[in-house]
Design a protein around this motif. Sequence first.
Motif, PDB file in Angstrom:
ATOM      1  N   TYR A 107      -3.493   2.520  -7.098  1.00 29.88           N
ATOM      2  CA  TYR A 107      -4.529   3.428  -6.628  1.00 29.88           C
ATOM      3  C   TYR A 107      -4.796   4.518  -7.661  1.00 29.88           C
ATOM      4  O   TYR A 107      -3.872   5.073  -8.251  1.00 29.88           O
ATOM      5  CB  TYR A 107      -4.108   4.088  -5.311  1.00 29.88           C
ATOM      6  N   ASP A 155      -6.363   4.038   3.328  1.00 31.47           N
ATOM      7  CA  ASP A 155      -5.955   2.636   3.500  1.00 31.47           C
ATOM      8  C   ASP A 155      -4.601   2.542   4.196  1.00 31.47           C
ATOM      9  O   ASP A 155      -4.376   1.675   5.050  1.00 31.47           O
ATOM     10  CB  ASP A 155      -5.884   1.939   2.142  1.00 31.47           C
ATOM     11  N   ASP A 185      -3.184  -1.396  -3.970  1.00 30.89           N
ATOM     12  CA  ASP A 185      -4.204  -1.781  -3.010  1.00 30.89           C
ATOM     13  C   ASP A 185      -4.116  -3.277  -2.713  1.00 30.89           C
ATOM     14  O   ASP A 185      -3.233  -3.979  -3.231  1.00 30.89           O
ATOM     15  CB  ASP A 185      -5.604  -1.405  -3.504  1.00 30.89           C
ATOM     16  N   GLN A 243      -8.326   7.624  -1.117  1.00 26.04           N
ATOM     17  CA  GLN A 243      -8.458   6.224  -0.706  1.00 26.04           C
ATOM     18  C   GLN A 243      -7.102   5.635  -0.327  1.00 26.04           C
ATOM     19  O   GLN A 243      -6.984   4.862   0.629  1.00 26.04           O
ATOM     20  CB  GLN A 243      -9.079   5.404  -1.844  1.00 26.04           C
ATOM     21  N   HIS A 244      -6.069   6.007  -1.074  1.00 32.92           N
ATOM     22  CA  HIS A 244      -4.723   5.528  -0.789  1.00 32.92           C
ATOM     23  C   HIS A 244      -4.280   5.956   0.609  1.00 32.92           C
ATOM     24  O   HIS A 244      -3.792   5.150   1.409  1.00 32.92           O
ATOM     25  CB  HIS A 244      -3.741   6.071  -1.839  1.00 32.92           C
ATOM     26  N   ILE A 280       0.826  -1.199   0.000  1.00 36.18           N
ATOM     27  CA  ILE A 280       0.000   0.000   0.000  1.00 36.18           C
ATOM     28  C   ILE A 280       0.865   1.256   0.000  1.00 36.18           C
ATOM     29  O   ILE A 280       0.591   2.223  -0.730  1.00 36.18           O
ATOM     30  CB  ILE A 280      -0.956  -0.016   1.207  1.00 36.18           C
TER      31      ILE A 280
END
Length: 515
Positions: free
Chosen positions: A173, A182, A167, A178-179, A162
């Motif tokens: 990504y 996470d 992902d 969102q990256h 990550i």
Amino acid sequence: GISSEATAIQRNLILSGKFPNLSAQLDIYLKLKMEIAKKLLAGPDLVSVLDHNQQIAALESEKNKLEVNLAKQIPEINFSRLIDHINYNSVAEIIPTGSALIELTASSNINFKANPSKGDPYFTEQHYISFVVSKNNVAELTLIDLGPCSIIDNLINQYRAIVNGKDLQGNRYTSRKQHVSDMQQLGTKLRECIFDPLIPAFHSCKTIYLSPDNEITKLPFEILPIDNNKQLLDIYEITYLSVGRDIMNFNKPSTGDFSKPIVFADPDFDLKIISENSSTGSNKLKHVNDHFKDISFKRLNETKLEGETISKMLGITPILGERALERIVKNVKSPRFLHFATHGFFLKNREENKHLNSLDIAESFICSSISNPMLRSGLALAGANTWAKGGQLPIEAEDGILTAEDVSCLDLLDTELVVLSACETGLGETCNGEGVFGLRRAFNVAGAKRLVLSLWAVPDQATKELMVAFYEYFLSGLPCNVALHKAQLKLREVYPNPCFWGAFILQGDPSPIKI
């Protein structure tokens, strides 16, 4: 750790002149190691695999006899003497007040109530066990079970992916939000597994000496997130060790018998033959080339400027391009500082193919002979691509691949610092309690007191900026661990993602170097 330490002690004592009568034997021993490595890497001729393997066996036998003979004549490498006088109190005496040593190891739990007649296993799932030696008012030793290795290893591998932009499904990504989310969630979960349980054991200590094991060797703890968009980097100064016992070698004064710093940068990977004296047997390289067939070292645009900038700071001329040759590296004699700005690599071991037929004898050779992890990790120098394609090179270029095995034969007895400004130089093959077989171990055996290395591929622009900042702080008189720490904080202001700055760690003695 003991085996590595014994090898280093043996070489250091002879190179320092304590056993002048053994220096010739050591020279032969190191040349044998390099010759074996060269033959293994080059591979056999298709029609002489048996002869080739017999040649290697004969060289191995000669090397082993020399090794035994040297060990018998050097009482300092007696294994029991290396460990009998060391306990947690003697370690605690060395580390400064307010510091803690964390030593991690993967260990199988034992079921003492197992009934073999019923098929009960004696050994259950492996757990990571942590030993913590802290030093505040008094020295304390604490043992902590961190939980199953399988769970922690999986978290580490997911988190590394990550951080580097992939992902959990292995896709890149497309959403930065969102990256970041996470990365924060998984990083927090990982920190709660492997770091938070240790905090009560080292109380308020902020300086940490960390000796990791197995997959944990791939994780820079500094990047683990905490609250308010901060990381462990904001609270702790972390230095990495091969084994906790390395602390006993801290603060030893330098002999001062070092040569001027050396910087190798921007090698010409596609070097062509420039003289009539070329390496022989280039048409026999196709077997090992198959092992390297997926590797093509691309020029790193910023490494030349990095090498020139750092060399100017050190007051030297860098060794660049077609001059960054393997033979020159092998001839160095304890430069005070040694810097490489190039590609690093670690090749995973191929699983043995049980379905090979007689026509696949070369592939069978690769599977068996390149099992040595010290030959599957290294640095790329001038001519590496040319060699991989079976081309001819000048003798001085050799094969353009400086393996960890080659490094272990270098004379770095009085080298204060080695910086590997390259990708994945901290990776290697791990084995329970054995540390990392690769460049980490090799430079330690060669004698280097401190080593800056990386745990994943880093963009060369960010790497150059980090390295220049590190040298600015380090040459101003700061200890190396503090200099790297401050350089990472500085770079984080420009590149918030730890992918750009978090890969580099310092292994070895963090004490200041008198500039």
